[in-house]
Design a protein around this motif. Structure first.
Motif, PDB file in Angstrom:
ATOM      1  N   GLU A  43      90.901  -3.977 115.764  1.00 54.20           N
ATOM      2  CA  GLU A  43      90.048  -4.797 116.627  1.00 54.20           C
ATOM      3  C   GLU A  43      88.826  -4.008 117.105  1.00 54.20           C
ATOM      4  OE1 GLU A  43      92.401  -6.475 119.772  1.00 54.20           O
ATOM      5  OE2 GLU A  43      93.719  -7.514 118.363  1.00 54.20           O
ATOM      6  N   VAL A  44      89.044  -2.764 117.503  1.00 53.42           N
ATOM      7  CA  VAL A  44      87.930  -1.914 117.941  1.00 53.42           C
ATOM      8  C   VAL A  44      86.957  -1.708 116.790  1.00 53.42           C
ATOM      9  CG1 VAL A  44      87.297   0.422 118.685  1.00 53.42           C
ATOM     10  CG2 VAL A  44      89.196  -0.763 119.795  1.00 53.42           C
ATOM     11  N   LEU A  45      87.486  -1.460 115.597  1.00 52.66           N
ATOM     12  CA  LEU A  45      86.645  -1.260 114.424  1.00 52.66           C
ATOM     13  C   LEU A  45      85.797  -2.495 114.133  1.00 52.66           C
ATOM     14  CD1 LEU A  45      85.774   0.503 112.089  1.00 52.66           C
ATOM     15  CD2 LEU A  45      87.837  -0.213 110.861  1.00 52.66           C
ATOM     16  N   GLU A  46      86.411  -3.671 114.199  1.00 53.33           N
ATOM     17  CA  GLU A  46      85.659  -4.910 113.991  1.00 53.33           C
ATOM     18  C   GLU A  46      84.562  -5.071 115.039  1.00 53.33           C
ATOM     19  OE1 GLU A  46      88.559  -8.027 113.967  1.00 53.33           O
ATOM     20  OE2 GLU A  46      89.391  -7.400 112.034  1.00 53.33           O
ATOM     21  N   ASP A  47      84.874  -4.747 116.290  1.00 52.23           N
ATOM     22  CA  ASP A  47      83.881  -4.841 117.364  1.00 52.23           C
ATOM     23  C   ASP A  47      82.726  -3.859 117.148  1.00 52.23           C
ATOM     24  OD1 ASP A  47      85.381  -6.829 118.562  1.00 52.23           O
ATOM     25  OD2 ASP A  47      86.243  -5.494 120.101  1.00 52.23           O
ATOM     26  N   LEU A  48      83.058  -2.645 116.724  1.00 50.90           N
ATOM     27  CA  LEU A  48      82.013  -1.650 116.474  1.00 50.90           C
ATOM     28  C   LEU A  48      81.092  -2.095 115.346  1.00 50.90           C
ATOM     29  CD1 LEU A  48      84.095   1.631 116.793  1.00 50.90           C
ATOM     30  CD2 LEU A  48      82.104   1.021 118.186  1.00 50.90           C
ATOM     31  N   ILE A  49      81.667  -2.567 114.264  1.00 51.95           N
ATOM     32  CA  ILE A  49      80.856  -3.028 113.135  1.00 51.95           C
ATOM     33  C   ILE A  49      79.962  -4.183 113.580  1.00 51.95           C
ATOM     34  CG2 ILE A  49      80.953  -4.184 110.887  1.00 51.95           C
ATOM     35  CD1 ILE A  49      83.484  -2.453 110.326  1.00 51.95           C
ATOM     36  N   TYR A  50      80.514  -5.113 114.303  1.00 47.25           N
ATOM     37  CA  TYR A  50      79.737  -6.255 114.796  1.00 47.25           C
ATOM     38  C   TYR A  50      78.574  -5.784 115.668  1.00 47.25           C
ATOM     39  CZ  TYR A  50      78.549 -10.522 117.296  1.00 47.25           C
ATOM     40  OH  TYR A  50      77.866 -11.573 117.842  1.00 47.25           O
ATOM     41  N   ALA A  51      78.854  -4.882 116.609  1.00 48.67           N
ATOM     42  CA  ALA A  51      77.817  -4.394 117.524  1.00 48.67           C
ATOM     43  C   ALA A  51      76.717  -3.643 116.775  1.00 48.67           C
ATOM     44  CB  ALA A  51      78.436  -3.498 118.597  1.00 48.67           C
ATOM     45  N   TYR A  52      77.112  -2.811 115.828  1.00 41.53           N
ATOM     46  CA  TYR A  52      76.122  -2.066 115.047  1.00 41.53           C
ATOM     47  C   TYR A  52      75.239  -3.024 114.255  1.00 41.53           C
ATOM     48  CZ  TYR A  52      77.630   2.799 115.773  1.00 41.53           C
ATOM     49  OH  TYR A  52      77.893   4.036 116.299  1.00 41.53           O
ATOM     50  N   GLU A  53      75.866  -4.014 113.619  1.00 44.81           N
ATOM     51  CA  GLU A  53      75.096  -4.964 112.819  1.00 44.81           C
ATOM     52  C   GLU A  53      74.172  -5.808 113.696  1.00 44.81           C
ATOM     53  OE1 GLU A  53      78.196  -6.926 110.595  1.00 44.81           O
ATOM     54  OE2 GLU A  53      78.071  -5.454 108.975  1.00 44.81           O
ATOM     55  N   LYS A  54      74.625  -6.214 114.890  1.00 41.86           N
ATOM     56  CA  LYS A  54      73.809  -7.016 115.799  1.00 41.86           C
ATOM     57  C   LYS A  54      72.576  -6.252 116.272  1.00 41.86           C
ATOM     58  CE  LYS A  54      74.676 -10.907 117.527  1.00 41.86           C
ATOM     59  NZ  LYS A  54      74.121 -12.184 117.096  1.00 41.86           N
ATOM     60  N   THR A  55      72.723  -4.944 116.472  1.00 43.69           N
ATOM     61  CA  THR A  55      71.623  -4.140 116.987  1.00 43.69           C
ATOM     62  C   THR A  55      70.793  -3.490 115.874  1.00 43.69           C
ATOM     63  OG1 THR A  55      73.022  -2.173 117.208  1.00 43.69           O
ATOM     64  CG2 THR A  55      72.861  -3.632 119.132  1.00 43.69           C
ATOM     65  N   GLY A  56      71.208  -3.678 114.620  1.00 44.83           N
ATOM     66  CA  GLY A  56      70.475  -3.092 113.508  1.00 44.83           C
ATOM     67  C   GLY A  56      70.727  -1.617 113.311  1.00 44.83           C
ATOM     68  N   LYS A  57      71.705  -1.085 113.991  1.00 46.29           N
ATOM     69  CA  LYS A  57      72.045   0.331 113.858  1.00 46.29           C
ATOM     70  C   LYS A  57      72.807   0.544 112.548  1.00 46.29           C
ATOM     71  CE  LYS A  57      73.974   4.004 116.698  1.00 46.29           C
ATOM     72  NZ  LYS A  57      74.688   4.327 117.942  1.00 46.29           N
ATOM     73  N   PRO A  58      72.483   1.587 111.780  1.00 44.82           N
ATOM     74  CA  PRO A  58      73.194   1.805 110.514  1.00 44.82           C
ATOM     75  C   PRO A  58      74.658   2.192 110.754  1.00 44.82           C
ATOM     76  CG  PRO A  58      71.697   3.633 110.947  1.00 44.82           C
ATOM     77  CD  PRO A  58      71.451   2.596 112.021  1.00 44.82           C
ATOM     78  N   LEU A  59      75.526   1.629 109.929  1.00 45.17           N
ATOM     79  CA  LEU A  59      76.949   1.956 110.019  1.00 45.17           C
ATOM     80  C   LEU A  59      77.179   3.379 109.535  1.00 45.17           C
ATOM     81  CD1 LEU A  59      78.481  -1.296 108.515  1.00 45.17           C
ATOM     82  CD2 LEU A  59      78.290  -0.704 110.920  1.00 45.17           C
ATOM     83  N   PRO A  60      78.139   4.092 110.134  1.00 46.53           N
ATOM     84  CA  PRO A  60      78.441   5.429 109.626  1.00 46.53           C
ATOM     85  C   PRO A  60      79.048   5.334 108.220  1.00 46.53           C
ATOM     86  CG  PRO A  60      79.979   4.810 111.368  1.00 46.53           C
ATOM     87  CD  PRO A  60      78.964   3.730 111.273  1.00 46.53           C
ATOM     88  N   LEU A  61      78.863   6.380 107.453  1.00 47.83           N
ATOM     89  CA  LEU A  61      79.448   6.410 106.121  1.00 47.83           C
ATOM     90  C   LEU A  61      80.949   6.663 106.228  1.00 47.83           C
ATOM     91  CD1 LEU A  61      76.812   8.552 104.199  1.00 47.83           C
ATOM     92  CD2 LEU A  61      77.137   6.072 104.115  1.00 47.83           C
ATOM     93  N   PRO A  62      81.761   5.891 105.490  1.00 50.47           N
ATOM     94  CA  PRO A  62      83.205   6.140 105.496  1.00 50.47           C
ATOM     95  C   PRO A  62      83.520   7.481 104.850  1.00 50.47           C
ATOM     96  CG  PRO A  62      82.729   3.958 104.610  1.00 50.47           C
ATOM     97  CD  PRO A  62      81.426   4.696 104.720  1.00 50.47           C
ATOM     98  N   LYS A  63      84.528   8.161 105.379  1.00 54.21           N
ATOM     99  CA  LYS A  63      85.022   9.387 104.754  1.00 54.21           C
ATOM    100  C   LYS A  63      85.894   8.987 103.573  1.00 54.21           C
ATOM    101  CE  LYS A  63      84.929  12.091 108.942  1.00 54.21           C
ATOM    102  NZ  LYS A  63      85.673  12.893 109.909  1.00 54.21           N
ATOM    103  N   VAL A  64      85.727   9.701 102.468  1.00 53.92           N
ATOM    104  CA  VAL A  64      86.489   9.385 101.268  1.00 53.92           C
ATOM    105  C   VAL A  64      87.270  10.620 100.839  1.00 53.92           C
ATOM    106  CG1 VAL A  64      86.321   8.641  98.857  1.00 53.92           C
ATOM    107  CG2 VAL A  64      84.729   7.728 100.552  1.00 53.92           C
ATOM    108  N   LEU A  65      88.564  10.446 100.628  1.00 52.24           N
ATOM    109  CA  LEU A  65      89.382  11.545 100.118  1.00 52.24           C
ATOM    110  C   LEU A  65      89.153  11.684  98.625  1.00 52.24           C
ATOM    111  CD1 LEU A  65      92.792  10.996 101.897  1.00 52.24           C
ATOM    112  CD2 LEU A  65      91.086  12.743 102.386  1.00 52.24           C
ATOM    113  N   ARG A  66      89.007  12.887  98.188  1.00 49.86           N
ATOM    114  CA  ARG A  66      88.811  13.156  96.765  1.00 49.86           C
ATOM    115  C   ARG A  66      90.033  13.907  96.236  1.00 49.86           C
ATOM    116  NH1 ARG A  66      84.451  10.281  96.092  1.00 49.86           N
ATOM    117  NH2 ARG A  66      82.600  10.856  97.246  1.00 49.86           N
ATOM    118  N   ALA A  67      90.452  13.571  95.046  1.00 53.95           N
ATOM    119  CA  ALA A  67      91.574  14.272  94.420  1.00 53.95           C
ATOM    120  C   ALA A  67      91.151  15.712  94.119  1.00 53.95           C
ATOM    121  CB  ALA A  67      91.995  13.571  93.135  1.00 53.95           C
ATOM    122  N   ALA A  68      92.078  16.617  94.321  1.00 51.87           N
ATOM    123  CA  ALA A  68      91.771  18.033  94.106  1.00 51.87           C
ATOM    124  C   ALA A  68      91.899  18.417  92.651  1.00 51.87           C
ATOM    125  CB  ALA A  68      92.712  18.899  94.926  1.00 51.87           C
TER     126      ALA A  68
END
Length: 68
Positions: A43-68
């Motif tokens: 729920e917090v994540l959905e709210d953050l995404i909504y707020a960022y999109e409403k204000t035009g603020k760029p979303l942070p890049l997701p962290k991606v795990l890479r295989a070693a």
């Protein structure tokens, strides 16, 4: 949504703490159970995404795990 959710037990709080690492150190919530903490984090994540999109603020890049 490909963002990280870190859920850890907190003895002092006697609850599960769910953190959203890509969103900064203050992006967190909690729950009495693991499942409740996860649902609250979603729920917090959905709210953050909504707020960022409403204000035009760029979303942070997701962290991606890479295989070693």
């Amino acid at each position: 949504m490909k963002y990280s959710i870190l859920i850890q037990w907190s003895d002092p709080d006697q609850s599960y703490i769910a953190s959203l690492p890509e969103w900064g150190r203050f992006a967190s919530t909690h729950g009495d159970t693991y499942e409740e903490a996860l649902e609250n984090a979603r729920e917090v994540l959905e709210d953050l995404i909504y707020a960022y999109e409403k204000t035009g603020k760029p979303l942070p890049l997701p962290k991606v795990l890479r295989a070693a």
